[in-house]
Every structure is written in structure tokens, then in C-alpha cells.
Motif scaffolding. Structure first.
Motif, mmCIF file in Angstrom:
data_model
loop_
_atom_site.group_PDB
_atom_site.id
_atom_site.type_symbol
_atom_site.label_atom_id
_atom_site.label_comp_id
_atom_site.label_asym_id
_atom_site.label_seq_id
_atom_site.Cartn_x
_atom_site.Cartn_y
_atom_site.Cartn_z
ATOM 1 N N THR A 15 0.832 -1.204 0.000
ATOM 2 C CA THR A 15 0.000 0.000 0.000
ATOM 3 C C THR A 15 0.866 1.253 0.000
ATOM 4 O O THR A 15 0.626 2.198 -0.763
ATOM 5 C CB THR A 15 -0.934 0.006 1.226
ATOM 6 O OG1 THR A 15 -1.682 -1.201 1.234
ATOM 7 C CG2 THR A 15 -1.865 1.195 1.198
ATOM 8 N N VAL A 16 1.877 1.270 0.842
ATOM 9 C CA VAL A 16 2.795 2.418 0.905
ATOM 10 C C VAL A 16 3.566 2.537 -0.412
ATOM 11 O O VAL A 16 3.741 3.640 -0.938
ATOM 12 C CB VAL A 16 3.758 2.286 2.103
ATOM 13 C CG1 VAL A 16 4.802 3.384 2.090
ATOM 14 C CG2 VAL A 16 2.990 2.296 3.420
ATOM 15 N N ALA A 17 4.015 1.405 -0.948
ATOM 16 C CA ALA A 17 4.752 1.423 -2.220
ATOM 17 C C ALA A 17 3.887 1.991 -3.335
ATOM 18 O O ALA A 17 4.367 2.793 -4.153
ATOM 19 C CB ALA A 17 5.226 0.018 -2.571
ATOM 20 N N ASN A 18 2.627 1.601 -3.377
ATOM 21 C CA ASN A 18 1.715 2.137 -4.403
ATOM 22 C C ASN A 18 1.523 3.643 -4.245
ATOM 23 O O ASN A 18 1.437 4.377 -5.239
ATOM 24 C CB ASN A 18 0.369 1.426 -4.347
ATOM 25 C CG ASN A 18 0.452 -0.018 -4.809
ATOM 26 O OD1 ASN A 18 1.384 -0.395 -5.512
ATOM 27 N ND2 ASN A 18 -0.505 -0.821 -4.397
ATOM 28 N N ALA A 19 1.454 4.126 -3.005
ATOM 29 C CA ALA A 19 1.323 5.566 -2.760
ATOM 30 C C ALA A 19 2.579 6.304 -3.222
ATOM 31 O O ALA A 19 2.492 7.399 -3.806
ATOM 32 C CB ALA A 19 1.061 5.827 -1.286
ATOM 33 N N VAL A 20 3.744 5.715 -2.990
ATOM 34 C CA VAL A 20 5.009 6.324 -3.429
ATOM 35 C C VAL A 20 5.041 6.402 -4.947
ATOM 36 O O VAL A 20 5.399 7.436 -5.523
ATOM 37 C CB VAL A 20 6.216 5.519 -2.890
ATOM 38 C CG1 VAL A 20 7.511 5.967 -3.541
ATOM 39 C CG2 VAL A 20 6.311 5.642 -1.378
ATOM 40 N N VAL A 21 4.660 5.313 -5.607
ATOM 41 C CA VAL A 21 4.635 5.281 -7.075
ATOM 42 C C VAL A 21 3.693 6.355 -7.616
ATOM 43 O O VAL A 21 4.029 7.089 -8.551
ATOM 44 C CB VAL A 21 4.226 3.878 -7.579
ATOM 45 C CG1 VAL A 21 3.897 3.901 -9.060
ATOM 46 C CG2 VAL A 21 5.332 2.874 -7.291
ATOM 47 N N GLU A 22 2.521 6.465 -7.022
ATOM 48 C CA GLU A 22 1.550 7.473 -7.474
ATOM 49 C C GLU A 22 2.088 8.894 -7.273
ATOM 50 O O GLU A 22 1.893 9.768 -8.131
ATOM 51 C CB GLU A 22 0.226 7.294 -6.728
ATOM 52 C CG GLU A 22 -0.919 8.080 -7.319
ATOM 53 C CD GLU A 22 -1.166 7.763 -8.790
ATOM 54 O OE1 GLU A 22 -1.489 8.723 -9.532
ATOM 55 O OE2 GLU A 22 -1.044 6.602 -9.209
ATOM 56 N N ASN A 23 2.785 9.118 -6.171
ATOM 57 C CA ASN A 23 3.374 10.430 -5.897
ATOM 58 C C ASN A 23 4.451 10.775 -6.931
ATOM 59 O O ASN A 23 4.547 11.914 -7.386
ATOM 60 C CB ASN A 23 3.941 10.459 -4.474
ATOM 61 C CG ASN A 23 4.164 11.857 -3.972
ATOM 62 O OD1 ASN A 23 3.614 12.826 -4.479
ATOM 63 N ND2 ASN A 23 4.983 11.962 -2.950
ATOM 64 N N VAL A 24 5.256 9.801 -7.318
ATOM 65 C CA VAL A 24 6.279 10.032 -8.357
ATOM 66 C C VAL A 24 5.600 10.342 -9.683
ATOM 67 O O VAL A 24 6.009 11.252 -10.402
ATOM 68 C CB VAL A 24 7.234 8.825 -8.484
ATOM 69 C CG1 VAL A 24 8.155 8.981 -9.682
ATOM 70 C CG2 VAL A 24 8.048 8.645 -7.206
ATOM 71 N N ARG A 25 4.541 9.608 -10.001
ATOM 72 C CA ARG A 25 3.802 9.871 -11.256
ATOM 73 C C ARG A 25 3.284 11.302 -11.302
ATOM 74 O O ARG A 25 3.320 11.946 -12.344
ATOM 75 C CB ARG A 25 2.625 8.909 -11.382
ATOM 76 C CG ARG A 25 3.000 7.547 -11.851
ATOM 77 C CD ARG A 25 1.761 6.720 -12.142
ATOM 78 N NE ARG A 25 2.152 5.378 -12.508
ATOM 79 C CZ ARG A 25 1.636 4.284 -11.991
ATOM 80 N NH1 ARG A 25 0.688 4.353 -11.088
ATOM 81 N NH2 ARG A 25 2.061 3.096 -12.385
ATOM 82 N N LYS A 26 2.771 11.789 -10.182
ATOM 83 C CA LYS A 26 2.223 13.151 -10.133
ATOM 84 C C LYS A 26 3.305 14.213 -10.306
ATOM 85 O O LYS A 26 3.023 15.324 -10.740
ATOM 86 C CB LYS A 26 1.512 13.388 -8.802
ATOM 87 C CG LYS A 26 0.209 12.656 -8.672
ATOM 88 C CD LYS A 26 -0.422 12.932 -7.321
ATOM 89 C CE LYS A 26 -1.678 12.113 -7.118
ATOM 90 N NZ LYS A 26 -2.213 12.285 -5.761
#
Length: 101
Positions: free
Chosen positions: A48-59
Motif C-alpha cells: 500500500t505504501v509502495a503504491n502511494a510512493v509510485v503514485e506520488n512520483v507519477r504526479k
């Protein structure tokens, strides 16, 4: 888990260099550490945290260039092999910097 970011960004114009610097500073501010030039890594507690990090990088990705993301387990990351030439003393070949949360 680890989230790895690999990037190849253009630096031909002043605007390109600004975006490169902005993206690199974003990674550092958000807890990424440099593995080598244009390769950064961040520890994530779970998927879950990894997915949030990935989404933050995408943004926060730059408008031009290539940014790649790879999420791997800590066990897979620990199997990374360091192959060094002569005179390199900056890389620690141990787990003494590993922080277990």
C-alpha cells in the motif's frame, strides 16, 4: 519493499535543467536515496505504501524524458551485487546501513 526510480531526462535547455533539478530534489525530499546517478531507491513498509510512493512520483514527473519505476521486495533488493573497479571506497558492501522498521 523498495521502490526504485530510474530516469533519463534531457538537460539541453535551461527549462530542461530546471525540471531535472526539481525532480531530483523532489526525490530526495521524499526519502529516496541515490543508488547511482539517475537511480534512486526508497524503502516502503508494504504494498500500500509502495503504491502511494509510485503514485506520488507519477504526479511529480517532468514533462519530458523517461522515468521508470520498479517495485521489488527487500529480499530481492538485498541480492543486488556490487562489482567495483579499483579505488572505489564509497560503497559499503555490508548491511550496516540497513534500517529495519
Amino acid at each position: 519493499m523498495r521502490v526504485m526510480v530510474f530516469f533519463d531526462l534531457p538537460t539541453l535547455t535551461l527549462e530542461n535543467r530546471r525540471e531535472y533539478t526539481k525532480f531530483r530534489k523532489f526525490l530526495i525530499r521524499n526519502g529516496f536515496i541515490m543508488v547511482q546517478e539517475s537511480v534512486y531507491s526508497k524503502l516502503a513498509l508494504n504494498t500500500t505504501v509502495a503504491n502511494a510512493v509510485v503514485e506520488n512520483v507519477r504526479k511529480n514527473k517532468p514533462s519530458e524524458g523517461l522515468v521508470q519505476l520498479l517495485t521489488i521486495t527487500e529480499k530481492q533488493y538485498s541480492k543486488m551485487e556490487f562489482i567495483l573497479g579499483e579505488g572505489q571506497t564509497l560503497v559499503l558492501e555490508s548491511d550496516e546501513r540497513l534500517v529495519i522498521l
